[in-house]
Write an enzyme that holds these catalytic residues in place. Structure first.
Site, PDB file in Angstrom:
ATOM      1  N   HIS A   1     -11.675   0.420   2.063  1.00 20.76           N
ATOM      2  CA  HIS A   1     -10.525  -0.288   1.508  1.00 20.76           C
ATOM      3  C   HIS A   1     -10.978  -1.258   0.408  1.00 20.76           C
ATOM      4  O   HIS A   1     -12.075  -1.795   0.450  1.00 20.76           O
ATOM      5  CB  HIS A   1      -9.855  -1.061   2.651  1.00 20.76           C
ATOM      6  CG  HIS A   1      -8.749  -1.952   2.235  1.00 20.76           C
ATOM      7  ND1 HIS A   1      -7.575  -1.474   1.707  1.00 20.76           N
ATOM      8  CD2 HIS A   1      -8.620  -3.294   2.263  1.00 20.76           C
ATOM      9  CE1 HIS A   1      -6.776  -2.490   1.439  1.00 20.76           C
ATOM     10  NE2 HIS A   1      -7.383  -3.608   1.758  1.00 20.76           N
TER      11      HIS A   1
ATOM     12  N   HIS B   1      -3.840   4.042   5.456  1.00 22.28           N
ATOM     13  CA  HIS B   1      -3.741   4.042   3.991  1.00 22.28           C
ATOM     14  C   HIS B   1      -4.030   5.443   3.449  1.00 22.28           C
ATOM     15  O   HIS B   1      -4.883   6.156   3.990  1.00 22.28           O
ATOM     16  CB  HIS B   1      -4.779   3.084   3.383  1.00 22.28           C
ATOM     17  CG  HIS B   1      -4.534   1.646   3.709  1.00 22.28           C
ATOM     18  ND1 HIS B   1      -5.343   0.635   3.240  1.00 22.28           N
ATOM     19  CD2 HIS B   1      -3.568   1.046   4.447  1.00 22.28           C
ATOM     20  CE1 HIS B   1      -4.890  -0.524   3.673  1.00 22.28           C
ATOM     21  NE2 HIS B   1      -3.809  -0.305   4.414  1.00 22.28           N
TER      22      HIS B   1
ATOM     23  N   ASP C   1      -4.325   1.800  -2.211  1.00 22.71           N
ATOM     24  CA  ASP C   1      -4.491   0.339  -2.248  1.00 22.71           C
ATOM     25  C   ASP C   1      -3.857  -0.268  -3.495  1.00 22.71           C
ATOM     26  O   ASP C   1      -4.434  -0.231  -4.582  1.00 22.71           O
ATOM     27  CB  ASP C   1      -5.985  -0.033  -2.225  1.00 22.71           C
ATOM     28  CG  ASP C   1      -6.607   0.138  -0.855  1.00 22.71           C
ATOM     29  OD1 ASP C   1      -5.863   0.188   0.147  1.00 22.71           O
ATOM     30  OD2 ASP C   1      -7.856   0.205  -0.790  1.00 22.71           O
TER      31      ASP C   1
ATOM     32  N   ARG D   1       3.651  -3.913   9.689  1.00 21.27           N
ATOM     33  CA  ARG D   1       4.376  -3.282   8.585  1.00 21.27           C
ATOM     34  C   ARG D   1       5.829  -3.720   8.671  1.00 21.27           C
ATOM     35  O   ARG D   1       6.502  -3.448   9.655  1.00 21.27           O
ATOM     36  CB  ARG D   1       4.268  -1.768   8.723  1.00 21.27           C
ATOM     37  CG  ARG D   1       2.829  -1.322   8.767  1.00 21.27           C
ATOM     38  CD  ARG D   1       2.659   0.095   9.251  1.00 21.27           C
ATOM     39  NE  ARG D   1       1.230   0.393   9.368  1.00 21.27           N
ATOM     40  CZ  ARG D   1       0.733   1.616   9.493  1.00 21.27           C
ATOM     41  NH1 ARG D   1       1.531   2.661   9.542  1.00 21.27           N
ATOM     42  NH2 ARG D   1      -0.570   1.784   9.584  1.00 21.27           N
TER      43      ARG D   1
ATOM     44  N   HIS E   1       0.834  -1.212   0.000  1.00 18.19           N
ATOM     45  CA  HIS E   1       0.000   0.000   0.000  1.00 18.19           C
ATOM     46  C   HIS E   1       0.860   1.251   0.000  1.00 18.19           C
ATOM     47  O   HIS E   1       2.023   1.205   0.362  1.00 18.19           O
ATOM     48  CB  HIS E   1      -0.861   0.082   1.278  1.00 18.19           C
ATOM     49  CG  HIS E   1      -1.573  -1.164   1.646  1.00 18.19           C
ATOM     50  ND1 HIS E   1      -1.541  -1.698   2.918  1.00 18.19           N
ATOM     51  CD2 HIS E   1      -2.353  -2.005   0.908  1.00 18.19           C
ATOM     52  CE1 HIS E   1      -2.274  -2.803   2.951  1.00 18.19           C
ATOM     53  NE2 HIS E   1      -2.766  -3.017   1.748  1.00 18.19           N
TER      54      HIS E   1
ATOM     55  N   HIS F   1       3.533  -5.188   4.059  1.00 14.28           N
ATOM     56  CA  HIS F   1       3.062  -5.793   5.307  1.00 14.28           C
ATOM     57  C   HIS F   1       3.528  -7.240   5.416  1.00 14.28           C
ATOM     58  O   HIS F   1       3.992  -7.831   4.448  1.00 14.28           O
ATOM     59  CB  HIS F   1       1.529  -5.732   5.369  1.00 14.28           C
ATOM     60  CG  HIS F   1       0.995  -4.342   5.538  1.00 14.28           C
ATOM     61  ND1 HIS F   1       0.625  -3.830   6.756  1.00 14.28           N
ATOM     62  CD2 HIS F   1       0.783  -3.348   4.644  1.00 14.28           C
ATOM     63  CE1 HIS F   1       0.196  -2.584   6.602  1.00 14.28           C
ATOM     64  NE2 HIS F   1       0.275  -2.259   5.331  1.00 14.28           N
TER      65      HIS F   1
ATOM     66  N   HIS G   1       0.770   4.646   2.226  1.00 16.36           N
ATOM     67  CA  HIS G   1       0.148   5.198   3.433  1.00 16.36           C
ATOM     68  C   HIS G   1       0.195   6.731   3.400  1.00 16.36           C
ATOM     69  O   HIS G   1       0.728   7.323   2.465  1.00 16.36           O
ATOM     70  CB  HIS G   1       0.793   4.588   4.672  1.00 16.36           C
ATOM     71  CG  HIS G   1       0.339   3.173   4.945  1.00 16.36           C
ATOM     72  ND1 HIS G   1      -0.174   2.762   6.141  1.00 16.36           N
ATOM     73  CD2 HIS G   1       0.305   2.076   4.137  1.00 16.36           C
ATOM     74  CE1 HIS G   1      -0.495   1.472   6.072  1.00 16.36           C
ATOM     75  NE2 HIS G   1      -0.206   1.028   4.872  1.00 16.36           N
TER      76      HIS G   1
ATOM     77  N   HIS H   1      -9.075   2.641  -1.520  1.00 17.65           N
ATOM     78  CA  HIS H   1      -8.229   3.770  -1.144  1.00 17.65           C
ATOM     79  C   HIS H   1      -7.297   4.068  -2.320  1.00 17.65           C
ATOM     80  O   HIS H   1      -6.887   3.122  -3.015  1.00 17.65           O
ATOM     81  CB  HIS H   1      -7.375   3.416   0.079  1.00 17.65           C
ATOM     82  CG  HIS H   1      -8.174   3.054   1.299  1.00 17.65           C
ATOM     83  ND1 HIS H   1      -7.743   2.131   2.226  1.00 17.65           N
ATOM     84  CD2 HIS H   1      -9.373   3.510   1.727  1.00 17.65           C
ATOM     85  CE1 HIS H   1      -8.645   2.046   3.196  1.00 17.65           C
ATOM     86  NE2 HIS H   1      -9.650   2.858   2.920  1.00 17.65           N
TER      87      HIS H   1
HETATM   88 CU   LIG Z   1      -0.610  -0.814   4.399  1.00 14.57          CU
END
Ligand SMILES: [Cu+2]
Ligand SMILES: *[C@@H]1O[C@H](CO)[C@@H](O)[C@H](O)[C@H]1NC(C)=O
Ligand SMILES: *[C@@H]1O[C@H](CO)[C@@H](O)[C@H](O)[C@H]1NC(C)=O
Ligand SMILES: *[C@@H]1O[C@H](CO)[C@@H](O)[C@H](O)[C@H]1NC(C)=O
Ligand SMILES: *[C@@H]1O[C@H](CO)[C@@H](O)[C@H](O)[C@H]1NC(C)=O
Length: 177
Positions: free
Chosen positions: A94, A86, A106, A168, A68, A145, A70, A103
């Site tokens: 999401h 995010h 995403d 993360r 992702h 992640h 952020h 998002h």
């Molecule tokens: Cu993330």
């Protein structure tokens, strides 16, 4: 005449290359200076979206890992936890990259091989690295992640906000190149 035409085509092509946007994220294991690879971003035309490519290693082997962008800048210690939620400028649920609702940050998942290396080659039509101001991700952290992003539709846990992608493990700031 033909030579002039070829020359003109060349100049136009060059001008278009010069108008493109380029960025990259140098990725580090969270909270360390352990560099794991560089991921590039290339945006040539609004209609083409952004090409994201590169590779990262030192990840969990044979895994599908949430990927992702952020919303908050991280510092030089690469503390991925500081990256906020995010990147979600439209304040929606999401989703997966190709869902109609997602998002902006995403980007789905990446897959590692048996050596913990992931090769990334994707095109995304939602993020921007310059042509669109609202969706611009320059200065934000690209995040990997430890678990798989479930896509936002399972109804379990934080599926509709984080995809239950877990801790993360690596991140890096997307910078203009
Ligand atoms: Cu993330
Ligand atoms: C990392 O960032 C989080 C969230 O801002 C913070 O709570 C934590 O203390 C930071 N860790 C370090 C080692 O600075
Ligand atoms: C985002 O949407 C939620 C409802 O889905 C709402 O509660 C919240 O206030 C919104 N936040 C902003 C900043 O608009
Ligand atoms: C996510 O789902 C929960 C439970 O169904 C709901 O309360 C929450 O508003 C949803 N959040 C978003 C961002 O859609
Ligand atoms: C990552 O996930 C693996 C497999 O579920 C687990 O063994 C490991 O402890 C996790 N690492 C972190 C940092 O959460």
């Amino acid at each position: 005449m033909k030579r002039i035409l070829i020359f003109l085509v060349f100049v136009v092509a060059l001008a278009q290359i010069a108008n493109g946007n380029y960025a990259q994220a140098e990725m580090y294991l969270s909270g360390t200076n352990d560099f794991i690879g560089t991921i590039g971003f290339n945006e040539q035309e609004v209609a083409w979206g952004v090409i994201i490519s590169g590779s990262v290693n030192r990840l969990r082997p044979m895994a599908t890992l949430g990927f992702h962008i952020h919303s908050l800048p991280i510092d030089d210690n690469h503390n991925c936890s500081a990256g906020g939620a995010h990147f979600n400028p439209y304040n929606v649920s999401h989703g997966m990259p190709r869902d109609s609702q997602r998002h902006v940050g995403d980007l789905g998942n990446i897959e590692t091989d048996g050596n913990g290396r992931a090769y990334i080659a994707m095109r995304d039509n939602v993020i921007s690295i310059g042509f669109d101001k609202t969706r611009n991700v320059i200065g934000l952290p690209l995040m990997i992640h430890n678990l798989t992003d479930d896509g936002g539709h399972t109804g379990k846990g934080e599926s509709n906000t984080t995809g239950n992608a877990g801790p993360r493990i690596a991140c890096g700031t997307i910078r203009v190149r």
